[in-house]
Write a protein that holds these residues in place. Structure first.
Motif, PDB file in Angstrom:
ATOM      1  N   ASN A 116       0.812  -1.225   0.000  1.00 30.68           N
ATOM      2  CA  ASN A 116       0.000   0.000   0.000  1.00 30.68           C
ATOM      3  C   ASN A 116       0.842   1.270   0.000  1.00 30.68           C
ATOM      4  N   LYS A 117       2.011   1.204  -0.640  1.00 32.09           N
ATOM      5  CA  LYS A 117       2.850   2.382  -0.812  1.00 32.09           C
ATOM      6  C   LYS A 117       3.065   2.648  -2.300  1.00 32.09           C
ATOM      7  N   LEU A 118       3.098   3.928  -2.651  1.00 31.20           N
ATOM      8  CA  LEU A 118       3.428   4.343  -4.013  1.00 31.20           C
ATOM      9  C   LEU A 118       4.918   4.632  -4.096  1.00 31.20           C
ATOM     10  N   SER A 119       5.570   4.087  -5.120  1.00 35.07           N
ATOM     11  CA  SER A 119       6.994   4.342  -5.317  1.00 35.07           C
ATOM     12  C   SER A 119       7.257   4.767  -6.747  1.00 35.07           C
ATOM     13  N   LEU A 120       8.263   5.610  -6.921  1.00 39.86           N
ATOM     14  CA  LEU A 120       8.688   6.042  -8.251  1.00 39.86           C
ATOM     15  C   LEU A 120      10.125   5.607  -8.476  1.00 39.86           C
ATOM     16  N   GLN A 178      -6.483   6.480  -0.153  1.00 41.12           N
ATOM     17  CA  GLN A 178      -7.625   6.131  -1.005  1.00 41.12           C
ATOM     18  C   GLN A 178      -7.416   4.773  -1.674  1.00 41.12           C
ATOM     19  N   LEU A 179      -6.207   4.543  -2.183  1.00 40.90           N
ATOM     20  CA  LEU A 179      -5.913   3.285  -2.861  1.00 40.90           C
ATOM     21  C   LEU A 179      -6.003   2.104  -1.903  1.00 40.90           C
ATOM     22  N   ALA A 180      -5.507   2.280  -0.688  1.00 40.36           N
ATOM     23  CA  ALA A 180      -5.532   1.200   0.301  1.00 40.36           C
ATOM     24  C   ALA A 180      -6.956   0.858   0.717  1.00 40.36           C
ATOM     25  N   GLU A 181      -7.824   1.852   0.747  1.00 41.43           N
ATOM     26  CA  GLU A 181      -9.208   1.648   1.197  1.00 41.43           C
ATOM     27  C   GLU A 181     -10.114   1.141   0.085  1.00 41.43           C
ATOM     28  N   LEU A 214      -8.322   5.715  -9.879  1.00 39.53           N
ATOM     29  CA  LEU A 214      -7.811   6.728  -8.959  1.00 39.53           C
ATOM     30  C   LEU A 214      -6.417   7.190  -9.374  1.00 39.53           C
ATOM     31  N   LEU A 215      -5.574   6.259  -9.727  1.00 35.36           N
ATOM     32  CA  LEU A 215      -4.206   6.598 -10.148  1.00 35.36           C
ATOM     33  C   LEU A 215      -4.212   7.460 -11.405  1.00 35.36           C
ATOM     34  N   GLN A 216      -5.023   7.075 -12.375  1.00 35.78           N
ATOM     35  CA  GLN A 216      -5.031   7.831 -13.626  1.00 35.78           C
ATOM     36  C   GLN A 216      -5.656   9.211 -13.451  1.00 35.78           C
ATOM     37  N   ASP A 217      -6.690   9.316 -12.635  1.00 36.17           N
ATOM     38  CA  ASP A 217      -7.269  10.640 -12.354  1.00 36.17           C
ATOM     39  C   ASP A 217      -6.227  11.545 -11.701  1.00 36.17           C
ATOM     40  N   PHE A 218      -5.441  10.985 -10.793  1.00 36.85           N
ATOM     41  CA  PHE A 218      -4.382  11.732 -10.117  1.00 36.85           C
ATOM     42  C   PHE A 218      -3.345  12.228 -11.123  1.00 36.85           C
ATOM     43  N   LEU A 219      -2.942  11.361 -12.053  1.00 32.04           N
ATOM     44  CA  LEU A 219      -1.932  11.723 -13.043  1.00 32.04           C
ATOM     45  C   LEU A 219      -2.455  12.759 -14.035  1.00 32.04           C
TER      46      LEU A 219
END
Length: 276
Positions: free
Chosen positions: A69-73, A135-138, A148-153
């Motif tokens: 549940n972590k985002l990494s780049l 939000q992603l974790a829930e 959610l990811l694409q809306d954020f980007l």
């Protein structure tokens, strides 16, 4: 035997010029210890969200851990990467790979500082990433996580503008399959090699020459990944490399092995990650 799959995802049309590929990776556990868990440089940045289990990655002498549940780049990587699930259990990861045109349009970062690094997005952009992680974790649905990811980007994309000179150079390197020289880019753009190098460091984290070397090598590894034998490639080597030893040095730089060593031990993780 460990089962795994890459599920390709079609990116939103607004993101497609900047996204090289998007996929969901799922596995039933770790690969056997005898298998090489090799990921070869492909000139893309990677945004990952591991929603089940975690991932360990080794780049050179450094180990990076992406917890659940972590985002990494991942910055631009020009060394081979070895990966494995953190625990020998089911794993699920969303992977969004940005081409060299993409990352600078989305994230305002010092790209030279994240080269060959995997960094939690929250450490780079702060609270915006932390809110998205929650939000992603829930959200249980992988489809909703992708949305959610694409809306954020898309929201990030709307706040930036393109750099036409940099974009032109990226297009030339890609179209020439890494054969265009920095001197030729100087002539075509009217900008000095120093200026171009600074621009690439700002947007990519490395210079145009290094990017061209990755792109040049990429096509050969693509052929290896689809089963073409080394003997069949020899006729094309001299179009892109001075001689066979030059080619072997490049191959070993980006994979850690000679062509023969690697071809005798290719596995589906290495090939499908590169070709999916």
């Amino acid at each position: 035997m460990t089962d795994f799959r890459f599920i390709p995802i079609t990116p939103h049309p607004l993101l497609s010029p900047y996204v090289a590929k998007m996929s969901v990776f799922e596995s039933s556990g770790r690969l056997p210890a005898t298998e090489r868990k090799l990921i070869v440089p492909n000139a893309n940045f990677k945004l990952t969200f591991t929603y089940r289990n975690g991932i360990e990655a080794r780049i050179g002498d450094k180990t990076f851990i992406q917890n659940q549940n972590k985002l990494s780049l991942s910055g631009l990587i020009d060394s081979p990467v070895l990966i494995d699930p953190q625990e020998d259990a089911q794993t699920g990861t969303i992977i969004i790979e940005f081409n060299p045109l993409g990352a600078y349009r989305l994230f305002r970062l010092s790209y030279s500082e994240v080269k060959n690094q995997i960094v939690e997005l929250a450490d780079l952009i702060g609270s915006r990433s932390e809110e998205l992680q929650t939000q992603l974790a829930e959200t249980n649905s992988v489809t909703m996580k992708l949305q959610l990811l694409q809306d954020f980007l898309i929201n990030l994309l709307e706040k930036t503008t393109s750099d036409p000179i940099y974009d032109y150079c990226i297009g030339r390197i890609s179209a020439s399959k890494g054969l265009v020289s920095v001197g030729q880019l100087e002539k075509e753009t009217g900008y000095s090699s120093r200026w171009l190098h600074t621009k690439f460091l700002e947007h990519l984290g490395t210079g145009p020459k290094n990017l061209a070397e990755i792109v040049r090598f990429k096509q050969f590894y693509q052929a290896y990944a689809t089963g073409v034998k080394s003997m069949e490639l020899k006729a094309h080597i001299y179009q892109y490399y001075h001689d066979q030893s030059h080619f072997i040095r490049a191959f070993k730089r980006f994979t850690g092995y000679t062509p023969t060593e690697l071809q005798n031990s290719m596995n589906e993780l290495s090939t499908r990650n590169f070709t999916s």
